[in-house]
Design a protein around this motif. Sequence first.
Motif, PDB file in Angstrom:
ATOM      1  N   ASP A 184       0.937  -1.127  -0.119  1.00 24.34           N
ATOM      2  CA  ASP A 184       0.021  -0.135  -0.016  1.00 24.34           C
ATOM      3  C   ASP A 184       0.973   1.206   0.079  1.00 24.34           C
ATOM      4  O   ASP A 184       2.177   1.233  -0.278  1.00 24.34           O
ATOM      5  CB  ASP A 184      -1.010   0.001   1.205  1.00 24.34           C
ATOM      6  CG  ASP A 184      -0.430  -0.079   2.365  1.00 24.34           C
ATOM      7  OD1 ASP A 184       0.818   0.467   2.487  1.00 24.34           O
ATOM      8  OD2 ASP A 184      -1.040  -0.423   3.495  1.00 24.34           O
ATOM      9  N   SER A 185       0.331   2.332   0.289  1.00 24.10           N
ATOM     10  CA  SER A 185       1.152   3.718   0.263  1.00 24.10           C
ATOM     11  C   SER A 185       2.232   3.727   1.206  1.00 24.10           C
ATOM     12  O   SER A 185       3.283   4.455   1.098  1.00 24.10           O
ATOM     13  CB  SER A 185       0.194   4.904   0.397  1.00 24.10           C
ATOM     14  OG  SER A 185      -0.346   4.861   1.591  1.00 24.10           O
ATOM     15  N   SER A 186       2.158   2.908   2.494  1.00 22.64           N
ATOM     16  CA  SER A 186       3.076   3.103   3.121  1.00 22.64           C
ATOM     17  C   SER A 186       4.130   1.531   3.226  1.00 22.64           C
ATOM     18  O   SER A 186       5.383   1.958   3.513  1.00 22.64           O
ATOM     19  CB  SER A 186       2.723   3.209   4.633  1.00 22.64           C
ATOM     20  OG  SER A 186       1.734   1.979   5.048  1.00 22.64           O
ATOM     21  N   ALA A 187       3.516   0.545   2.914  1.00 25.36           N
ATOM     22  CA  ALA A 187       4.359  -0.632   2.897  1.00 25.36           C
ATOM     23  C   ALA A 187       4.477  -0.942   1.551  1.00 25.36           C
ATOM     24  O   ALA A 187       3.607  -1.537   0.846  1.00 25.36           O
ATOM     25  CB  ALA A 187       3.599  -1.707   3.477  1.00 25.36           C
ATOM     26  N   GLY A 188       5.473  -0.787   0.931  1.00 28.67           N
ATOM     27  CA  GLY A 188       5.832  -0.932  -0.386  1.00 28.67           C
ATOM     28  C   GLY A 188       5.717   0.543  -1.275  1.00 28.67           C
ATOM     29  O   GLY A 188       6.394   0.470  -2.133  1.00 28.67           O
ATOM     30  N   PRO A 234       8.203  -5.338   1.134  1.00 27.62           N
ATOM     31  CA  PRO A 234       9.789  -5.214   1.563  1.00 27.62           C
ATOM     32  C   PRO A 234       9.857  -5.300   3.014  1.00 27.62           C
ATOM     33  O   PRO A 234       8.847  -4.581   3.759  1.00 27.62           O
ATOM     34  CB  PRO A 234      10.087  -4.032   0.865  1.00 27.62           C
ATOM     35  CG  PRO A 234       8.797  -3.153   0.764  1.00 27.62           C
ATOM     36  CD  PRO A 234       7.879  -4.042   0.542  1.00 27.62           C
ATOM     37  N   THR A 235      10.667  -5.598   3.450  1.00 23.57           N
ATOM     38  CA  THR A 235      11.053  -5.762   5.064  1.00 23.57           C
ATOM     39  C   THR A 235      12.401  -5.543   5.294  1.00 23.57           C
ATOM     40  O   THR A 235      13.477  -6.009   4.607  1.00 23.57           O
ATOM     41  CB  THR A 235      10.324  -6.982   5.613  1.00 23.57           C
ATOM     42  OG1 THR A 235      10.222  -6.890   6.924  1.00 23.57           O
ATOM     43  CG2 THR A 235      11.277  -8.396   4.964  1.00 23.57           C
ATOM     44  N   ARG A 236      12.767  -5.074   6.698  1.00 25.88           N
ATOM     45  CA  ARG A 236      13.869  -5.266   7.247  1.00 25.88           C
ATOM     46  C   ARG A 236      13.923  -6.239   8.754  1.00 25.88           C
ATOM     47  O   ARG A 236      14.645  -6.496   9.121  1.00 25.88           O
ATOM     48  CB  ARG A 236      14.338  -3.927   7.982  1.00 25.88           C
ATOM     49  CG  ARG A 236      14.490  -2.725   7.083  1.00 25.88           C
ATOM     50  CD  ARG A 236      14.938  -1.384   7.502  1.00 25.88           C
ATOM     51  NE  ARG A 236      15.324  -0.432   6.489  1.00 25.88           N
ATOM     52  CZ  ARG A 236      15.480   0.710   7.031  1.00 25.88           C
ATOM     53  NH1 ARG A 236      15.676   1.130   8.202  1.00 25.88           N
ATOM     54  NH2 ARG A 236      15.712   1.691   5.947  1.00 25.88           N
ATOM     55  N   MET A 237      12.670  -6.801   8.602  1.00 24.95           N
ATOM     56  CA  MET A 237      12.524  -7.896   9.549  1.00 24.95           C
ATOM     57  C   MET A 237      13.114  -9.093   9.217  1.00 24.95           C
ATOM     58  O   MET A 237      13.479  -9.365   7.854  1.00 24.95           O
ATOM     59  CB  MET A 237      11.016  -8.241   9.884  1.00 24.95           C
ATOM     60  CG  MET A 237      10.355  -6.883  10.379  1.00 24.95           C
ATOM     61  SD  MET A 237       8.340  -6.876  10.739  1.00 24.95           S
ATOM     62  CE  MET A 237       7.700  -7.263   9.061  1.00 24.95           C
ATOM     63  N   PRO A 238      13.141  -9.921  10.077  1.00 26.02           N
ATOM     64  CA  PRO A 238      13.968 -11.498   9.818  1.00 26.02           C
ATOM     65  C   PRO A 238      13.190 -12.051   8.497  1.00 26.02           C
ATOM     66  O   PRO A 238      11.957 -12.317   8.461  1.00 26.02           O
ATOM     67  CB  PRO A 238      13.707 -12.349  10.922  1.00 26.02           C
ATOM     68  CG  PRO A 238      13.789 -11.337  12.082  1.00 26.02           C
ATOM     69  CD  PRO A 238      12.799 -10.280  11.429  1.00 26.02           C
ATOM     70  N   THR A 239      14.005 -12.466   7.545  1.00 27.80           N
ATOM     71  CA  THR A 239      13.364 -13.321   6.269  1.00 27.80           C
ATOM     72  C   THR A 239      14.446 -14.040   5.482  1.00 27.80           C
ATOM     73  O   THR A 239      15.637 -13.380   5.502  1.00 27.80           O
ATOM     74  CB  THR A 239      12.522 -12.284   5.251  1.00 27.80           C
ATOM     75  OG1 THR A 239      12.232 -12.900   4.591  1.00 27.80           O
ATOM     76  CG2 THR A 239      13.545 -11.163   4.776  1.00 27.80           C
TER      77      THR A 239
END
Length: 283
Positions: free
Chosen positions: A11-15, A32-37
Motif C-alpha cells: 500500500d502507500s506506506s508498505a511498498g 519489503p522488510t527489514r524484519m527477519p526473512t
Amino acid sequence: MKLIFSRKGFDSSAGGVPSPLVEGRPISLPIPTRMPTPLTFGDLTEPIPTLIEQLTRGRHTRATPCHLDPDLDPSVRPRAPGWRGALGQLAAAQSHLVGQGVGVGDLFLFWGLFRPVTQIQGRWSYEGQREHRVFGWLQIGEVFSLGVDGTHAAERYPWLEEHPHSRPGWKENNTLYIAADRLMLDGRIAQRPGFGLFKTGFRLTESHAPRPSIWSVPDWLNPTRGGVGLTYHPSQRWSSSGTLEAAARGQEFVADITNRPDAFAWLDQLFAQEACLCESTHM
C-alpha cells in the motif's frame, strides 16, 4: 465463528504503491522488510519480481528482502512436502486477535490496496483507480506460539523453514496461524482447502467512492442495519446507506458471526462465485 478482515500486502506506506490487478486477478505483493526473512523478491516466481521492479520504478528490486506472509500461493515458491498456508502475527495486532478470542475454526479474509495494471512493450504500468479488495482466505487449523525465536517451528513442520516468522528476532508474542486442511462453514465441510487465493476477489470499495477506504458493506456487518459490527470501527464510521469508512490504522478487524446465517450465506456466495486458484493443487 470469528471473521477477520486482515489487511495485507503493498500500500502507500508498505511498498509505496498498490498491488496490481492483472486482467482482473489480484496479485498481492508481499511487503519489503527489514524484519527477519530468508527470501528476496527475486526468489519468487514471475511475474512478481518484474512487477515489483517496474511498478515501484526500481525503488524495490529483486535483491530486496521480502515478507512472504500470508503465505497462500503454492506456485510462488518450490514447496516442501506437506506445505500449507500460514500467517504470522505479533505485537499489537496479535494482542488484538487474542483479546477477541480468535482461534481454531475462525476465518481470515485477506484484503489490500489494488490498482489495475497494463503491460505495454514488456513494461507494466498502472491504469484506473485504486480500490480495496479481498484476495484470499485462511481458516485457522492450529495456533502455534513461536516466541522471539521461531526456528523450532521447522523442527515440528519442516515445510515452515522458509516462513519469515519461523526465524529468530521477533517479539515475544510472535504467533503462527496454520491453515486447516478443509474449509468448514457453519458446521459444513466445503469442497475447498482451508486456505487459498480468489480468482478475482471481492471489491470492498464502494463503486462511486472518492477514495478506497469507503466500503460497501453487507447488512449482516453494518450495525446501523442490524449487523454485528467490526472492531476498530465505532458507530460514526457506519452509514445507514450501507457504507463504512474503513479505519486507516490496524491490521486485523474482527467480526463475530456466530448465529448469523446471513453472514454464512454471504460467505457461501463468495466462495461459490470464486473458484479458487489453488483448488487443483490441493483437491
